[in-house]
Design a protein around this motif. Sequence first.
Motif, PDB file in Angstrom:
ATOM      1  N   ASP A  68     -24.621  60.379 -59.895  1.00 22.77           N
ATOM      2  CA  ASP A  68     -25.681  61.310 -59.493  1.00 22.77           C
ATOM      3  C   ASP A  68     -26.253  61.995 -60.736  1.00 22.77           C
ATOM      4  O   ASP A  68     -25.926  63.135 -61.048  1.00 22.77           O
ATOM      5  CB  ASP A  68     -25.102  62.338 -58.518  1.00 22.77           C
ATOM      6  CG  ASP A  68     -26.174  63.101 -57.752  1.00 22.77           C
ATOM      7  OD1 ASP A  68     -27.365  62.873 -58.009  1.00 22.77           O
ATOM      8  OD2 ASP A  68     -25.798  63.921 -56.881  1.00 22.77           O
ATOM      9  N   ARG A  69     -27.111  61.286 -61.435  1.00 24.73           N
ATOM     10  CA  ARG A  69     -27.738  61.862 -62.617  1.00 24.73           C
ATOM     11  C   ARG A  69     -28.878  62.792 -62.196  1.00 24.73           C
ATOM     12  O   ARG A  69     -29.473  62.637 -61.148  1.00 24.73           O
ATOM     13  CB  ARG A  69     -28.292  60.761 -63.521  1.00 24.73           C
ATOM     14  CG  ARG A  69     -27.259  59.743 -63.979  1.00 24.73           C
ATOM     15  CD  ARG A  69     -26.221  60.357 -64.915  1.00 24.73           C
ATOM     16  NE  ARG A  69     -25.400  59.321 -65.520  1.00 24.73           N
ATOM     17  CZ  ARG A  69     -24.184  58.987 -65.097  1.00 24.73           C
ATOM     18  NH1 ARG A  69     -23.649  59.622 -64.068  1.00 24.73           N
ATOM     19  NH2 ARG A  69     -23.508  58.019 -65.701  1.00 24.73           N
ATOM     20  N   GLY A  70     -29.178  63.759 -63.048  1.00 24.96           N
ATOM     21  CA  GLY A  70     -30.302  64.636 -62.791  1.00 24.96           C
ATOM     22  C   GLY A  70     -30.019  65.781 -61.851  1.00 24.96           C
ATOM     23  O   GLY A  70     -30.956  66.405 -61.336  1.00 24.96           O
ATOM     24  N   ILE A  71     -28.756  66.104 -61.608  1.00 25.35           N
ATOM     25  CA  ILE A  71     -28.435  67.268 -60.778  1.00 25.35           C
ATOM     26  C   ILE A  71     -28.934  68.541 -61.447  1.00 25.35           C
ATOM     27  O   ILE A  71     -29.424  69.458 -60.784  1.00 25.35           O
ATOM     28  CB  ILE A  71     -26.913  67.364 -60.527  1.00 25.35           C
ATOM     29  CG1 ILE A  71     -26.426  66.181 -59.689  1.00 25.35           C
ATOM     30  CG2 ILE A  71     -26.561  68.684 -59.844  1.00 25.35           C
ATOM     31  CD1 ILE A  71     -24.916  66.152 -59.515  1.00 25.35           C
ATOM     32  N   VAL A  72     -28.826  68.601 -62.773  1.00 27.32           N
ATOM     33  CA  VAL A  72     -29.174  69.826 -63.495  1.00 27.32           C
ATOM     34  C   VAL A  72     -30.385  69.599 -64.394  1.00 27.32           C
ATOM     35  O   VAL A  72     -30.698  68.474 -64.785  1.00 27.32           O
ATOM     36  CB  VAL A  72     -27.982  70.317 -64.344  1.00 27.32           C
ATOM     37  CG1 VAL A  72     -26.777  70.577 -63.455  1.00 27.32           C
ATOM     38  CG2 VAL A  72     -27.636  69.333 -65.451  1.00 27.32           C
ATOM     39  N   LYS A  73     -31.055  70.687 -64.731  1.00 25.06           N
ATOM     40  CA  LYS A  73     -32.187  70.638 -65.642  1.00 25.06           C
ATOM     41  C   LYS A  73     -31.706  70.369 -67.068  1.00 25.06           C
ATOM     42  O   LYS A  73     -30.522  70.493 -67.379  1.00 25.06           O
ATOM     43  CB  LYS A  73     -32.976  71.944 -65.597  1.00 25.06           C
ATOM     44  CG  LYS A  73     -33.726  72.161 -64.293  1.00 25.06           C
ATOM     45  CD  LYS A  73     -34.592  73.423 -64.355  1.00 25.06           C
ATOM     46  CE  LYS A  73     -35.411  73.594 -63.085  1.00 25.06           C
ATOM     47  NZ  LYS A  73     -36.267  74.817 -63.136  1.00 25.06           N
TER      48      LYS A  73
END
Length: 245
Positions: A68-73
């Motif tokens: 799950d890439r892109g959970i955080v900025k």
Amino acid sequence: MKQLNLITLIASLLVSPISLADTSNASPQDYDEICQCVDPYNGVRKIPVVIRDFKDSHPDFENMIGTDRGIVKNELGADGRPVYANPHTWTPTTHGEDSFNQWFRNVPNVNTAIPMQLEMVELSPGFWEYSNSDFFPINDMGFGNQGRDKNFHFTLETHLKFFYVEGGSFSFKGDDDLWIFINGKLAIDLGGVHSVQEKVVHLDDIADELGIEPGNTYSFDLFFAERHTTESNFKFQTTFELQCL
């Protein structure tokens, strides 16, 4: 590890809580109270971490599985913690901004903060490692093991600094989520509930992206989560001599 051509050894975790004042609404600046980085002695360096225990009923734990890439900025928030990238939607393994914001902040009855230290071992001059293929540092602590043989549901964070010397590198190998920020900018994203994954970074290659130059000191922020009852691996290697803020 072929890129570094060094023998990997296994270091141990010092599982002994250290004194910590009330960390409610704590920000990284508050880590001065527990920041007890110990200078190398017999090839060992200790760095402070805060581990937060969670109940398996939390929606982001013991639930969905997958990378799950892109959970955080790509940049840390004003409080020095990851910012949920899409506040109006969910990701494949998380359930919205409110749930995620509990991961690295003290929330009564949701998590329990436990300060500890990790012992990094100097494998060769200037090359440091922490490695544990059975990384369960808070067994029987916090909310307990919840009927299991180990405590599988927790997050970890540390806020450090380092002096940037050309040729510096770092790597992480483990599960589950791992984010490393250099100078407040995302350098490694291994988000998701997954089996062991690895990322090696040579700092010179991404210096422009991170806005850093050799000969200066920069922040180093690491965030980790163990969210599923299978296994827990945590292996970190670096040429940085990590120091407290």
